[in-house]
Design an enzyme around this catalytic site. Structure first.
Site, PDB file in Angstrom:
ATOM      1  N   ASP A 263      -6.967 -15.692   2.925  1.00  0.00           N
ATOM      2  CA  ASP A 263      -8.338 -16.184   3.156  1.00  0.00           C
ATOM      3  C   ASP A 263      -9.181 -15.985   1.903  1.00  0.00           C
ATOM      4  O   ASP A 263      -9.954 -16.857   1.494  1.00  0.00           O
ATOM      5  CB  ASP A 263      -9.012 -15.432   4.318  1.00  0.00           C
ATOM      6  CG  ASP A 263      -8.876 -16.171   5.647  1.00  0.00           C
ATOM      7  OD1 ASP A 263      -7.855 -16.867   5.826  1.00  0.00           O
ATOM      8  OD2 ASP A 263      -9.791 -16.058   6.486  1.00  0.00           O
TER       9      ASP A 263
ATOM     10  N   LYS B 176       0.880  -1.188   0.000  1.00  0.00           N
ATOM     11  CA  LYS B 176       0.000   0.000   0.000  1.00  0.00           C
ATOM     12  C   LYS B 176       0.905   1.222   0.000  1.00  0.00           C
ATOM     13  O   LYS B 176       0.817   2.110   0.855  1.00  0.00           O
ATOM     14  CB  LYS B 176      -0.928  -0.070   1.228  1.00  0.00           C
ATOM     15  CG  LYS B 176      -2.026   0.970   1.255  1.00  0.00           C
ATOM     16  CD  LYS B 176      -3.124   0.761   0.224  1.00  0.00           C
ATOM     17  CE  LYS B 176      -4.085   1.933   0.219  1.00  0.00           C
ATOM     18  NZ  LYS B 176      -5.060   1.874  -0.898  1.00  0.00           N
TER      19      LYS B 176
ATOM     20  N   ASP C 136      -5.602  -3.133  -2.123  1.00  0.00           N
ATOM     21  CA  ASP C 136      -7.043  -3.061  -2.431  1.00  0.00           C
ATOM     22  C   ASP C 136      -7.300  -3.577  -3.842  1.00  0.00           C
ATOM     23  O   ASP C 136      -8.229  -4.345  -4.096  1.00  0.00           O
ATOM     24  CB  ASP C 136      -7.588  -1.647  -2.213  1.00  0.00           C
ATOM     25  CG  ASP C 136      -6.737  -0.555  -2.868  1.00  0.00           C
ATOM     26  OD1 ASP C 136      -5.611  -0.849  -3.322  1.00  0.00           O
ATOM     27  OD2 ASP C 136      -7.213   0.601  -2.921  1.00  0.00           O
TER      28      ASP C 136
HETATM   29 MG    MG Z   1      -5.663 -15.778   8.686  1.00  0.00          MG
END
Ligand code: MG
Ligand code: IPM
Length: 357
Positions: A252, A192, A224
């Protein structure tokens, strides 16, 4: 005969159930592939807190340091959320990572053909996904100091510090380069740097190190945008190199491309000494004790342990082939159920895979 000593940390929630399956399968693999495996079980996480008042007891950490590899199931439960931060199972996990100097977390995300329909994204979007998230694991905002609460203000205040030095960025970049060289030689570094100084140092250092290897093609992406691109067109990625916090979030997200986070393994490594091999998923307290968890992420972690940690490549391949066979025969655990497949319990899935080994 080769002999390995591994530490098994079955932890909390569904941990003991998926560990039982892994133990059984590791023993069978050892027999079939002519090696001995001693499995030393130790308490870790919430269960260790219950017994010793410490989620990462010294004895457990010492045993891990002396082992050839550590296989970890999962830790945590909401009932520990009200404990002081350092007594929580998650803090135990961070202590283990830090005690073993596991700065490199490797999370491969590969679509298994038989599970194409399990993804929440369209088949065309996910069918060619084969990427690896290389996440820095013992620095950044997870460990940065100062951190804490400020209590003498009008309203409560709290803060953390996202900090890296260039040496920490260099060593994780070297790992990403090594992995990329065994694959398509493409690294996408995620940061970022349009907002954060620490990310600017990240970007500059990654460029500096990767430019020494002419085979590597490097791109950079803001975090992002990377989240967006992972959903829009995930197969554009080969190796994603990123910091601790961004890697936590993106892995994830990437895991879900495969249809279930119950399918994703990981390896946490340093340059020498034992690694920790663990599923990406958590302890799933809501389904614990019901024998319905998916043991495959832990089995795939065991496979990474065999391959990377113990150099038992054939055994690892045997295990992965067995898993694919069972899945393509239409067997599923509840998390992957699509209405047409036969739904197995955790232990039944373990037995089916054992039979294929
Ligand atoms: Mg994790
Ligand atoms: C992970 C987990 C851990 C992390 C938690 C349990 C501390 O989410 O391994 O991704 O944030 O690293």
């Amino acid at each position: 005969m080769k002999k390995y000593k591994i530490v098994l940390l079955s932890g909390d929630g569904i941990g003991p159930e998926i560990s039982e399956v892994s133990k059984k399968i590791l023993k069978k693999l050892a027999k079939n592939h002519n090696f001995e495996i001693e499995i030393i079980e130790k308490l870790f996480g919430g269960i260790a807190y219950e017994k010793y008042g410490n989620p990462a007891p010294d004895e457990t950490l010492e045993q891990c340091k002396k082992s050839d590899a550590v296989l970890l199931a999962c830790v945590g439960d909401i009932k520990y959320d009200s404990l002081e931060r350092e007594l929580r199972p998650e803090s135990g996990l961070l202590k283990l990572r830090s005690a073993l100097n596991l700065f490199a977390n490797i999370r491969p995300v590969k679509i298994r053909k038989s599970l194409l329909d399990a993804s929440s994204l369209k088949k065309e979007i996910v069918e060619n996904v084969d990427l690896i998230v290389v996440r820095e694991l013992i620095g950044g905002i997870y460990f940065g100091k100062p951190r804490g609460h400020i209590t003498n203000t009008k309203i409560p205040k709290a803060f953390n510090t996202m900090v890296y030095d260039s040496a920490e960025i260099e060593r994780i970049t070297e790992i990403a380069i090594k992995i990329a060289n065994q694959r398509n030689k493409k690294i996408c570094s995620v940061d970022k740097s349009n907002v954060l100084e620490v990310s600017q140092l990240w970007r500059d250092t990654v460029l500096n190190i990767t430019s020494k290897d002419k085979n590597i093609s490097l791109s950079n992406m803001y975090v992002d945008n990377a989240a967006m691109q992972l959903v829009r067109d995930p197969s554009q990625f080969d190796v994603i190199l990123t910091s601790n916090l961004f890697g936590d979030i993106l892995s994830d997200l990437a895991a879900m491309l495969t249809g279930s986070i119950g399918m994703l393994p990981s390896a946490s490594l340093n340059n020498n000494g034992p690694g920790v091999f663990e599923p990406v998923h958590g302890s799933a307290p809501d389904i614990a004790g019901k024998n319905i968890a998916n043991p495959i992420a832990m089995l795939l972690s065991a496979s990474m342990m065999l391959k990377i940690g113990l150099n038992e490549e054939e055994a690892a391949e045997n295990l992965e082939t067995a898993i694919d066979k069972v899945l393509s025969n239409g067997f599923r655990t509840a998390d992957l159920a699509d209405g047409s497949a036969e739904v197995l319990s955790c232990s039944e899935m373990g037995d089916k895979i054992t039979d294929e080994i």
